[in-house]
Write a protein that holds these residues in place. Structure first.
Motif, PDB file in Angstrom:
ATOM      1  N   HIS A 679       0.850  -1.196   0.000  1.00 18.56           N
ATOM      2  CA  HIS A 679       0.000   0.000   0.000  1.00 18.56           C
ATOM      3  C   HIS A 679       0.884   1.244   0.000  1.00 18.56           C
ATOM      4  N   GLN A 680       0.658   2.129  -0.963  1.00 16.58           N
ATOM      5  CA  GLN A 680       1.435   3.352  -1.077  1.00 16.58           C
ATOM      6  C   GLN A 680       0.656   4.526  -0.478  1.00 16.58           C
ATOM      7  N   ASN A 681       1.386   5.599  -0.288  1.00 15.05           N
ATOM      8  CA  ASN A 681       0.774   6.867   0.156  1.00 15.05           C
ATOM      9  C   ASN A 681       0.080   6.757   1.511  1.00 15.05           C
ATOM     10  N   ILE A 682       0.727   6.032   2.474  1.00 14.95           N
ATOM     11  CA  ILE A 682       0.204   5.973   3.837  1.00 14.95           C
ATOM     12  C   ILE A 682       0.960   7.004   4.685  1.00 14.95           C
ATOM     13  N   GLN A 683       0.194   7.941   5.262  1.00 14.24           N
ATOM     14  CA  GLN A 683       0.806   8.943   6.101  1.00 14.24           C
ATOM     15  C   GLN A 683       0.957   8.427   7.541  1.00 14.24           C
ATOM     16  N   MET A 684       1.898   9.053   8.256  1.00 11.30           N
ATOM     17  CA  MET A 684       2.158   8.606   9.626  1.00 11.30           C
ATOM     18  C   MET A 684       0.930   8.733  10.510  1.00 11.30           C
ATOM     19  N   ASP A 685       0.164   9.832  10.304  1.00 13.69           N
ATOM     20  CA  ASP A 685      -0.995   9.993  11.174  1.00 13.69           C
ATOM     21  C   ASP A 685      -2.146   9.065  10.811  1.00 13.69           C
ATOM     22  N   GLU A 686      -1.942   8.220   9.784  1.00 12.52           N
ATOM     23  CA  GLU A 686      -2.946   7.230   9.410  1.00 12.52           C
ATOM     24  C   GLU A 686      -2.622   5.833   9.977  1.00 12.52           C
ATOM     25  N   MET A 687      -1.528   5.738  10.733  1.00 14.17           N
ATOM     26  CA  MET A 687      -1.104   4.443  11.254  1.00 14.17           C
ATOM     27  C   MET A 687      -2.101   3.851  12.256  1.00 14.17           C
ATOM     28  N   ASN A 688      -2.891   4.749  12.891  1.00  7.57           N
ATOM     29  CA  ASN A 688      -3.910   4.223  13.796  1.00  7.57           C
ATOM     30  C   ASN A 688      -4.944   3.404  13.029  1.00  7.57           C
ATOM     31  N   LEU A 689      -5.317   3.892  11.829  1.00  3.59           N
ATOM     32  CA  LEU A 689      -6.275   3.174  10.988  1.00  3.59           C
ATOM     33  C   LEU A 689      -5.696   1.846  10.515  1.00  3.59           C
ATOM     34  N   ILE A 701       2.549  -1.010  16.812  1.00  3.80           N
ATOM     35  CA  ILE A 701       2.772  -0.367  15.511  1.00  3.80           C
ATOM     36  C   ILE A 701       3.929   0.613  15.593  1.00  3.80           C
ATOM     37  N   ASP A 702       3.956   1.431  16.664  1.00  2.00           N
ATOM     38  CA  ASP A 702       5.040   2.416  16.819  1.00  2.00           C
ATOM     39  C   ASP A 702       6.396   1.728  16.940  1.00  2.00           C
TER      40      ASP A 702
END
Length: 770
Positions: A679-689, A701-702
């Motif tokens: 999956h491309q274009n994953i932002q850091m603030d989307e890691m919760n999702l 995850i962190d």
């Protein structure tokens, strides 16, 4: 209870063991045992491992064997009367039986006299010799298992025209009798290749000289005498016992077969231990409580019915003997206690049975590790008659022989003697004997030194191990059965067994393995043990029950292990504060408060605690210490333990982390990495999702992302997480974050999750308290 100092017989290196095993094509276990027994020459190794009949030596190498045969032949040719004079123990009875059967094969029916322990005493008896001369008109007397100490008695025989052949193996007196022949393995200048033959062994060699291969019919009797008399099972003795056990299976002797059946032994699997613990004690029982002549009749009869009668009588007498021993030993304890200051124990009674005095003496020696004389006053003869036993390191024969003039009768070995003397002479002897230990440099108060052969863990035990050990059988004096040390184990499910409840049935267990065990006379010691970690010393054996075989340890001894002793010490030093609530008042009861993390150090220091605030690498020796927090690396805690001999140490081990240190989940790490790569274009603030979708905790995850960044598995490009072009294969251990997590997990597992007993177990490896 005598204290024991255990040491390993020898400590060859693994390199030495492996080389020996390879050079001689044996297992490592066998190699270690043979190195310990100094069996290093190829020829000796082969002889020991492949003992057979070819190992029997030339009987004419024994002193005076040629003279003995010439004397015997001349008497037979002149049709003279021959008498055999034996002894009342198992060695003497088997010796007499061999000699009787040998002469019968030569067409001679000899008179056989087995002395009565109570009437005739130990060794040559002039009164009985006179009866043989005057009543039986003998022309030749052959002694078996005795005679070498009968200088005056032999002179009487010679003065009356009787020829004398002595066959014996006992310690030599200063002056030998003037017999026609003395067949003995240790005559100076004519020492035999096997100097430790038993009386039965010497009798068998005479049979060998007379009959050749036909003498092998009697080698099973020679094996019984050899094992019963506790002579060294080396050289030719090893051959006699090995071949004797084989021939025992052929059932050449009706009486011996009946005895084996009565003992419920499997003749196809009979061992030297069966002789020592079942067959020989029953033969000895007859001579101890009754007339040993019936034992000789048993071993030489061809009448099965007569044999059964004797065997039934033997069993009854043996049972009676066991009870007499128990009662006399218990009765002796008050005298043992009263003589605690004496180096030699002299125990007397007019109630004890003369026949069991030697057994009682042996048990007292085992208990006290002191030379012991046990005597019974005989009112008819007005003499004290007794038996003596001594531990290794003290020569009882020399000690008593130095005062031979006090005895009415005397003879024996370095560790066992029989004697008789008057009450006045006994009173003279007792103080003289107390001087003997110092003369021999023997300290009875010194811990008894014993050796073990193998240092193994329960997981090493299997039937193949027993098979390898038994390649060195038969075991006995000079070739002891290998003793195994099992370190750092516990005794569980212990219970008292046996008629008097003194024996121990238990389970030897470590953290993951266990084996059943029996310890004779050890229940009381286990009661005092209170579940401590122990080093157990014992023999590995096979227990057969209801057709099933299982491994079993025959425990010889156990002691609190050095590890357990250390832990017991640490229980008074380290205190478990891990679940306590700390207040300032509690903290101020300590001399020093120790920290591993600077943040906690700074926080507590701001509260002006009335105690020394120290980092873990500062000296805390002699203080009462509170360890406030937990280290991030277990190695730091090890260093603290090694460097600080505190008075007391309380372990609080605080942390502000909400969750325990989590062990990295490799499957989840791979799952996350695969998702990021696809999956491309994953932002850091989307890691919760992403975490919600993959059902992973945010902390996980962190942690995983930080590891991926450190190993260049992923990279940040304009705020997006993207796959990195990895130029080389990377290992997780190259990530500092991953290694720090593993270190914290060690801290958690060892110091926090473990119960305090296990924490102390771990601490014992690094603690610096003596």
């Amino acid at each position: 209870m005598v204290s024991i100092k255990w040491t390993k017989r020898k400590s060859p290196t693994q390199e030495e063991i492996s080389k020996f095993a390879q050079d001689n094509k044996v297992s490592d276990i066998l190699a270690e045992l043979m190195i310990e027994r100094d069996l290093t020459e190829p020829a000796d190794i082969q002889d020991f491992l492949h003992t057979d009949i070819s190992g029997l030596q030339d009987p004419f190498a024994l002193h005076d064997m040629d003279k003995a045969l010439e004397t015997l032949d001349s008497v037979i040719q002149s049709e003279g009367k021959i008498a055999i004079y034996g002894d009342y123990d198992a060695d003497g009875v088997t010796s007499a039986s061999i000699m009787r059967l040998t002469l019968k094969k030569m067409g001679v029916d000899p008179i056989v006299y087995i002395p009565n322990r109570f009437k005739d005493g130990y060794g040559p008896n002039l009164a009985e010799y006179k009866k043989l001369v005057e009543d039986k008109h003998i022309d030749l007397l052959i002694t078996v298992d005795n005679g070498v100490s009968g200088k005056d008695e032999v002179k009487y025989l010679k003065d009356n025209g009787v020829k004398v052949i002595i066959t014996d193996h006992h310690d030599l007196p200063k002056e030998l009798p003037e017999a026609d022949a003395i067949v003995h393995p240790t005559i100076p200048g004519a020492e035999y290749t096997c100097p430790y033959l038993s009386g039965a062994g010497v009798a068998f060699k005479v049979a060998d000289a007379l009959l050749g291969d036909e003498a092998l019919e009697f080698i099973d009797l020679a094996a019984i005498g050899t094992v019963a008399d506790s002579v060294a099972l080396l050289g030719e003795n090893r051959v006699i016992v090995t071949e004797g056990l084989k021939h025992m299976k052929d059932n050449n002797h009706v009486g011996l077969k009946a005895l084996i059946d009565k003992c419920k032994l499997k003749v196809a699997k009979i061992t030297e231990e069966d002789i020592g613990f079942a067959i020989a004690p029953r033969i000895n029982a007859l001579g101890r409580l009754d007339d040993a002549s019936s034992a000789m009749e048993l071993l030489t009869t061809s009448d099965a019915g007569f044999a059964k009668e004797i065997v039934d009588e033997t069993e009854d007498i043996n049972t009676k003997r066991q009870k007499l021993v128990r009662d006399a030993f218990a009765d002796s304890q008050s005298q043992v206690e009263a003589q605690q200051e004496n180096g030699v124990l002299v125990l007397t009674s007019d109630k004890w049975h003369q026949g069991i005095l030697g057994i009682v003496a042996s048990r007292v020696v085992e208990q006290e590790h002191k030379p012991t004389l046990v005597l019974q006053y005989d009112q008819d003869s007005e003499l004290y008659k007794g038996s003596g036993r001594s531990p290794e390191g003290f020569n009882l024969f020399e000690a008593l022989d130095a005062h031979r003039d006090l005895f009415a009768g005397f003879g024996g070995h370095a560790q066992a003697c029989g004697f008789s003397l008057s009450e006045p002479d006994l009173n003279k002897l007792i103080p003289l004997l107390q001087e003997e230990p110092s003369k021999q440099n023997f300290d009875p108060m010194k811990p008894m030194e014993k050796v073990f052969d193998l240092d193994l863990h329960i997981q090493d035990f299997n039937f193949e191990l027993i098979k390898e050990i038994n390649k060195l059988a038969p075991f006995g004096m000079g070739n002891p059965k290998p003793l195994i040390k099992i370190p750092d184990v516990k005794l569980a499910q212990s219970q008292a067994v046996g008629k008097d409840g003194t024996h121990l049935k238990t389970t030897v267990t470590d953290s993951s393995h266990q084996v059943n065990a029996i310890g004779f006379g050890l229940f009381q010691k286990e009661e005092a043990n209170k579940g401590s970690i122990c080093d157990v010393y014992g023999y590995l054996s096979i227990n057969e029950w209801a057709g099933k075989k299982s491994l079993q340890i025959m425990i010889g001894d156990f002691e609190v292990s050095p590890k357990a002793a250390k832990i017991n010490q640490l229980q008074s030093i380290y205190i478990d504060y891990r679940s306590k609530m700390l207040s300032q008042a509690i903290m101020e009861k300590f001399d020093s408060i120790v920290f591993f993390n600077q943040a906690y150090y700074d926080m507590v220091k701001r509260h002006n605690i009335d105690a020394k605030i120290k980092m873990f690498n500062e000296d805390c020796g002699g203080d009462n210490v509170l360890v406030y927090d937990r280290p991030h690396d277990i190695e730091l805690f090890k260093e603290f333990l090694k460097n600080n001999k505190t008075q007391h140490t309380a372990l609080y081990l605080h942390t502000d982390m909400n969750a325990r240190y989590l062990r990295p989940d490799m499957a989840k790490m791979k799952q996350l990495l695969k998702y990021l790569y696809s999956h491309q274009n994953i932002q850091m603030d989307e890691m919760n999702l992403v975490g919600d979708y993959l059902k992973m905790d945010k902390n996980d995850i962190d942690f995983y992302l930080k590891v991926f960044f450190e190993l260049d598995f992923v990279k940040m490009v304009n705020g997006f997480v993207e796959k990195a072009e990895v130029s080389k294969q990377r290992e997780l251990i190259e990530s500092p974050t991953y290694m720090k997590r593993l270190q914290r997990n060690d801290v958690e597992k060892i110091l926090i999750e473990s119960n305090f007993a296990n924490v102390l177990d771990w601490i014992s490896q690094y603690d610096c308290h003596d």
